[in-house]
Write an enzyme that holds these catalytic residues in place. Structure first.
Site, PDB file in Angstrom:
ATOM      1  CG  ASP A  49      -1.977  -1.049   1.198  1.00  0.00           C
ATOM      2  OD1 ASP A  49      -2.271  -1.558   0.098  1.00  0.00           O
ATOM      3  OD2 ASP A  49      -2.515  -1.375   2.275  1.00  0.00           O
ATOM      4  CE1 TYR A  77       3.426  -6.464   4.677  1.00  0.00           C
ATOM      5  CE2 TYR A  77       3.192  -8.788   5.245  1.00  0.00           C
ATOM      6  CZ  TYR A  77       3.115  -7.776   4.326  1.00  0.00           C
ATOM      7  OH  TYR A  77       2.730  -8.049   3.030  1.00  0.00           O
ATOM      8  CG  ASP A  91      -5.050   2.571   5.788  1.00  0.00           C
ATOM      9  OD1 ASP A  91      -5.990   3.391   5.715  1.00  0.00           O
ATOM     10  OD2 ASP A  91      -4.512   2.083   4.779  1.00  0.00           O
ATOM     11  NE  ARG A 182      -4.991  -2.299   4.212  1.00  0.00           N
ATOM     12  CZ  ARG A 182      -5.952  -2.245   3.282  1.00  0.00           C
ATOM     13  NH1 ARG A 182      -7.005  -1.450   3.473  1.00  0.00           N
ATOM     14  NH2 ARG A 182      -5.875  -2.951   2.190  1.00  0.00           N
TER      15      ARG A 182
END
Length: 326
Positions: A49, A77, A91, A182
């Site tokens: 993203d 991550y 987000d 997310r």
């Protein structure tokens, strides 16, 4: 006499393990790298993203044939969950949709972690690239539609707390293909009764690459234009015109990771030059050597350390499926 087509770029091959900055989209990053290398062909191995930073492996030339092997690799991550608000995009980009005064303790979170490790079911975010009836979910969501996205199976190898504060927690997760970080933030927030969203996200690793392979846009530009200082050509200029310039690409090409690095997960078969010639013509060859496998669904054939083909081994015979230029 037939009309000659324009050259489309250099036949350069390899992986650029880009440290993508926040604010740059994955497609934009691929275009930038393709232009910097004046490459014929480029593609990435897994979208990141614009609000996320970190590892975006970009394949050039023949390396694009190995993209699926990187897409299937494990990813790590590091991300921050801000507690107290749920947002439409899960987000910082979207508006707040739910709020709570409650905040979780570190002990509360640790009790929850086993629920989010192993093979689990996860519902992707409303704003995601999942296709619903032929349309991207994020396109439907932007039009105000509530999309019914079915949950799907994902695998999370580990989920650790790195640092906890009252209003936010930093996590590190190792996960498989198709995991939405997310969604992890959203679902943990709901389970804890305090809601949550991603406030910072960085992809640290994409197997088989490591942070040691990272290269930045600035480093690539310095390698490409170092001698020219700030006198850089326009990135919107035609690549075919640019490739005609007498440019030394040695420095920037030196930052590439070899195409074969993406295939470390496969059995490696060393073959002779004669066998490599036959394979590149699409012919099967007998695999020789005491330790050579007799059967393998997929294997990687190399000659003098150079990638030749991906194929199957059946009854001691290597049968090429995807051949690489010599």
């Amino acid at each position: 006499m037939g009309r000659r087509g324009k050259k489309k770029g250099r036949p350069v091959s390899g992986w650029v393990v880009l440290d993508k900055p926040v604010g740059m989209g994955s497609t934009e990053a691929v275009s930038k790298i393709k232009w910097l290398f004046q490459a014929e062909k480029a593609g990435h191995a897994g979208t990141l993203d614009p609000l996320a930073s970190g590892m975006l492996p970009i394949a050039l030339g023949e390396a694009t044939k190995t993209v699926p092997y990187v897409q299937d690799g494990a990813k790590i991550y590091r991300f921050t969950v801000a507690w107290g608000q749920e947002r439409s995009t899960d987000d910082l980009e979207g508006p707040v949709t739910k709020e709570a005064d409650q905040r979780p303790s570190e002990a509360d979170i640790r009790v929850l972690l086993p629920k989010y490790t192993g093979v689990i079911m996860q519902t992707p975010p409303q704003f995601s690239a999942i296709k619903i009836a032929g349309e991207r979910a994020y396109d439907l969501a932007r039009e105000g539609e509530t999309v019914d996205i079915p949950p799907r199976e994902i695998e999370i190898g580990r989920l650790d707390i790195v640092e906890h504060k009252p209003d936010q927690t930093i996590f590190e997760v190792e996960c498989g293909k198709g995991t939405y970080v997310r969604s992890l933030a959203r679902d943990m927030g709901r389970d804890l009764g305090c809601f949550g969203h991603i406030s910072e996200l960085r992809r640290v690793e994409v197997e088989p690459f490591t942070p040691e392979d990272f290269v930045t846009i600035a480093e690539l530009e310095a390698a490409r234009f170092g001698a020219q200082g700030d006198d850089k050509p326009d990135p919107e200029a035609d690549a075919a015109d640019a490739v005609e310039m007498p440019i030394d690409f040695g420095a920037i090409d030196g930052l590439l990771v070899d195409t074969s690095a993406a295939l470390d997960c496969l059995p490696q078969i060393a073959i002779s030059d004669d066998a490599a010639t036959k394979i590149r013509l699409g012919n099967p060859v007998i695999i020789r050597g005491r330790d050579a496998p007799v059967e393998a669904e997929e294997a990687c054939a190399t000659a003098r350390g150079k990638l030749v083909a991906i194929g199957a081994i059946e009854q001691g015979m290597f049968k090429p499926k995807r051949v690489f230029a010599g």
